[in-house]
Design a protein around this motif. Sequence first.
Motif: not given
Length: 135
Positions: A5, A8, A12, A126, A129, A133
């Motif tokens: 995370n 990422l 971002r 995206s 991600q 998840t």
Amino acid sequence: MDKVNRKLDIARQALARLQEALALPVDEVVRDSAILRFTLATETVWKAARSVIADQMGAERLNSASPKAMVRESQIAGLLSEEQAEVAMRMMNDRNLTVHTYAEEKAEELFSRLPAHAALIESWISAMQNAITRP
């Protein structure tokens, strides 16, 4: 925040900085700033991909950890379509050209491709991600 995370999030942030530069009125300073921000965005996105793939599929899956290898692995992992992977390979070639942007013509050519590259980076982030998840 775990390592995946965090990677990422960094990607971002780098993408957001690139998008900010691309939204400004264009002059040489903005162009050159956008090119630098593109370099940072590509670096962070392929490194995020490496982290996601290692987390999701195991580190032993990564025989090579170069930017182009991560594009190929991202396609295999379903993070990029075949078409996106082809475009991402060209994007990585553009990333390698950033050291030659002192040539005005090359800088202009590269800058003209940055909006499409930013869109691809956004899509790649995206997909990563979504991959982390999924239950």
